[in-house]
Design a protein around this motif. Structure first.
Motif, short mmCIF file in Angstrom:
data_model
loop_
_atom_site.label_atom_id
_atom_site.label_comp_id
_atom_site.label_asym_id
_atom_site.label_seq_id
_atom_site.Cartn_x
_atom_site.Cartn_y
_atom_site.Cartn_z
N LYS A 4 40.06 27.21 39.06
CA LYS A 4 38.74 27.73 39.37
C LYS A 4 38.83 28.89 40.36
O LYS A 4 38.16 29.92 40.19
CB LYS A 4 37.88 26.61 39.95
N VAL A 5 39.68 28.75 41.39
CA VAL A 5 39.83 29.82 42.38
C VAL A 5 40.42 31.07 41.72
O VAL A 5 40.01 32.19 42.03
CB VAL A 5 40.71 29.34 43.55
N ARG A 10 39.58 36.77 40.05
CA ARG A 10 39.52 37.80 39.01
C ARG A 10 38.10 38.37 38.90
O ARG A 10 37.92 39.59 38.81
CB ARG A 10 39.95 37.22 37.66
N ALA A 11 37.09 37.48 38.92
CA ALA A 11 35.72 37.94 38.75
C ALA A 11 35.23 38.73 39.96
O ALA A 11 34.52 39.73 39.82
CB ALA A 11 34.81 36.74 38.50
N ASP A 12 35.60 38.28 41.17
CA ASP A 12 35.03 38.87 42.39
C ASP A 12 35.83 40.04 42.94
O ASP A 12 35.27 40.92 43.60
CB ASP A 12 34.92 37.80 43.47
N GLY A 14 38.76 41.45 40.98
CA GLY A 14 39.49 42.17 39.95
C GLY A 14 40.99 41.98 40.01
O GLY A 14 41.76 42.82 39.53
N VAL A 15 41.44 40.88 40.59
CA VAL A 15 42.88 40.61 40.72
C VAL A 15 43.22 39.40 39.84
O VAL A 15 42.63 38.32 40.01
CB VAL A 15 43.27 40.30 42.19
N GLY A 16 44.14 39.60 38.92
CA GLY A 16 44.57 38.51 38.06
C GLY A 16 45.78 37.80 38.65
O GLY A 16 46.85 38.40 38.81
N LEU A 17 45.62 36.54 38.99
CA LEU A 17 46.70 35.75 39.58
C LEU A 17 47.30 34.84 38.53
O LEU A 17 46.57 34.14 37.81
CB LEU A 17 46.19 34.91 40.76
N VAL A 18 48.62 34.83 38.45
CA VAL A 18 49.29 33.95 37.50
C VAL A 18 49.71 32.64 38.16
O VAL A 18 50.04 31.67 37.48
CB VAL A 18 50.52 34.65 36.87
N TRP A 82 33.63 42.57 52.15
CA TRP A 82 35.03 42.17 52.20
C TRP A 82 35.23 40.73 51.78
O TRP A 82 36.31 40.19 51.98
CB TRP A 82 35.56 42.38 53.62
N TRP A 83 34.24 40.12 51.20
CA TRP A 83 34.34 38.73 50.76
C TRP A 83 33.28 38.47 49.70
O TRP A 83 32.33 39.26 49.53
CB TRP A 83 34.15 37.76 51.93
N SER A 84 33.44 37.37 48.99
CA SER A 84 32.40 36.89 48.09
C SER A 84 32.02 35.49 48.55
O SER A 84 32.64 34.94 49.46
CB SER A 84 32.88 36.87 46.64
N VAL A 85 31.00 34.92 47.95
CA VAL A 85 30.54 33.58 48.33
C VAL A 85 30.69 32.65 47.14
O VAL A 85 30.15 32.93 46.05
CB VAL A 85 29.08 33.60 48.82
N ARG A 86 31.42 31.56 47.34
CA ARG A 86 31.61 30.55 46.31
C ARG A 86 31.44 29.17 46.95
O ARG A 86 32.02 28.90 48.01
CB ARG A 86 33.01 30.67 45.68
N THR A 87 30.67 28.33 46.32
CA THR A 87 30.35 26.98 46.81
C THR A 87 29.92 27.00 48.28
O THR A 87 30.26 26.11 49.05
CB THR A 87 31.55 26.02 46.63
N GLY A 88 29.17 28.04 48.64
CA GLY A 88 28.66 28.13 50.00
C GLY A 88 29.68 28.56 51.02
O GLY A 88 29.39 28.54 52.22
N ARG A 89 30.87 28.95 50.58
CA ARG A 89 31.92 29.38 51.50
C ARG A 89 32.38 30.79 51.16
O ARG A 89 32.18 31.28 50.06
CB ARG A 89 33.12 28.40 51.46
N ARG A 90 33.03 31.44 52.14
CA ARG A 90 33.51 32.80 51.95
C ARG A 90 34.87 32.78 51.25
O ARG A 90 35.78 32.08 51.68
CB ARG A 90 33.65 33.53 53.29
N LEU A 91 34.98 33.59 50.23
CA LEU A 91 36.26 33.77 49.53
C LEU A 91 36.78 35.16 49.87
O LEU A 91 36.08 36.16 49.67
CB LEU A 91 36.07 33.62 48.03
N SER A 92 37.99 35.22 50.39
CA SER A 92 38.59 36.51 50.74
C SER A 92 40.01 36.58 50.19
O SER A 92 40.67 35.56 50.00
CB SER A 92 38.61 36.73 52.26
N VAL A 93 40.44 37.81 49.93
CA VAL A 93 41.78 38.05 49.37
C VAL A 93 42.44 39.14 50.22
O VAL A 93 41.91 40.25 50.35
CB VAL A 93 41.70 38.49 47.90
N VAL A 94 43.58 38.82 50.79
CA VAL A 94 44.30 39.72 51.70
C VAL A 94 45.75 39.82 51.23
O VAL A 94 46.35 38.80 50.85
CB VAL A 94 44.26 39.19 53.15
#
Length: 346
Positions: A4-5, A10-12, A14-18, A82-94
């Motif tokens: 799910k993460v 990818r959606a928020d 644009g990074v595809g993680l394998v 610099w983040w998106s919101v998922r399940t009421g929490r901040r999602l960040s990618v660094v």
């Protein structure tokens, strides 16, 4: 959860993680951290956080955009910010930093000077609007009082569960430190007016720059990670972590402090502010793990036992509580003759 993460990233962003590997060891109960990899081999720290504030990713993004060395900036989200919101929490990618944790060292003179330069640049950066202020002592002081009432009840009240050895150990440690905890609460209350004077200009503060959040890179490079608790406060909020340190097993020595200020530059610090911030941290470092010890339903025994050891270390004769109660000593620092003295304007 991992799948799910990966879809969210990818959606928020644009990074595809394998792959997505869970990273354990953080102290924030409201956060989860993963190490993700793309097909091309790029690595990212993916964090889902419900603690701290939005100031953390905003500040890290702004400092990285200003090319402050040692601040890894988050990727911008597709919808802005610099983040998106998922399940009421901040999602960040660094971008993942492959550095050596400073607690594993060795952190030499060059690293300490680089750390000083890094914090000097952070403190000189323009403060963005909407930055939260430093935490007040009051919430943690209230928590300490409530814990005392439960662990050391008045005569006739129901005692803490005697059948749980961890709770019993917490009650014993609390009983031994009760008087000093009361003095700590009183000292924080007495210092608060002077230490939080609104006339004193605030700077960007990381607010948790202990060595557990420092990574050592190639040469003398250092990275400061985990900006979730960033605030606008006086520089003393950050510098208390160098003036003695808050980790009982990683105290900052006089020599290391000298190296740091050779990079940071001269500093005239306010004794009341420094002591107040240290009191707030000591209260937090007692109240939070004590509550974890008492969480018999939500936490495994091993985590609760580790939390009890944190409480004992803070209450020990060499712990943060006694540091907060002691005189702060000399709080004016000047680099030694011939040392670096960089401008904080960057």
């Amino acid at each position: 959860m991992e799948e799910k993460v990966r879809r969210w990233v990818r959606a928020d962003f644009g990074v595809g993680l394998v792959s997505l590997e869970d990273v354990a060891g953080g102290a924030d109960e409201n956060a989860r951290l993963w190490r993700g990899r793309t097909e091309e081999g790029a690595a990212y720290a993916v964090k889902l956080s419900g603690g701290g504030s939005t100031a953390g990713p905003r500040v890290a993004g702004l400092l990285a955009a200003e090319e402050v060395p040692g601040v890894p900036g988050p990727l911008p989200a597709r919808r802005g910010g610099w983040w998106s919101v998922r399940t009421g929490r901040r999602l960040s990618v660094v971008p993942w930093i492959d550095g050596t944790p400073a607690l594993e060292g060795p952190m030499g003179a060059g690293h300490w000077r680089a750390f000083g330069r890094l914090l000097a640049r952070v403190h000189a950066a323009p403060v963005p609007p909407g930055m939260p202020p430093a935490q007040s002592h009051r919430p943690m002081a209230d928590a300490v009082r409530a814990l005392e009432r439960w662990l050391l009840p008045a005569s006739g009240a129901a005692p803490a569960p005697a059948g749980d050895p961890l709770v019993r150990g917490l009650a014993d440690a609390w009983r031994e430190g009760s008087g000093r905890l009361a003095a700590l609460v009183a000292r924080a209350g007495a210092l608060r007016p002077a230490a939080t004077d609104p006339a004193v200009p605030g700077v960007i503060c990381h607010a948790d720059p202990h060595l557990g959040n420092v990574l050592l890179g190639d040469g003398d490079r250092v990275w400061l990670i985990d900006w979730d608790d960033a605030v606008c406060a006086a520089p003393e909020q950050d510098l208390l972590f160098v003036l003695g340190g808050v980790l009982p097993f990683a105290q900052v020595t006089d020599e290391q402090r000298t190296w740091f200020f050779e990079g940071y530059g001269p500093a005239d610090l306010d004794a009341d502010r420094l002591t107040y911030y240290r009191c707030v941290r000591a209260l937090e470092d007692v109240a939070v793990p004590a509550a974890q010890v008492l969480d018999r339903e939500g936490l495994p025994e091993g985590e609760r036992a580790g939390a009890l050891e944190i409480v004992r270390s803070v209450l020990s004769p060499t712990g943060l509580l006694d540091q907060a109660l002691a005189s702060p000593g000399q709080v004016s620092y000047r680099p030694s003759q011939g040392a670096e003295n960089p401008s904080r304007s960057g």
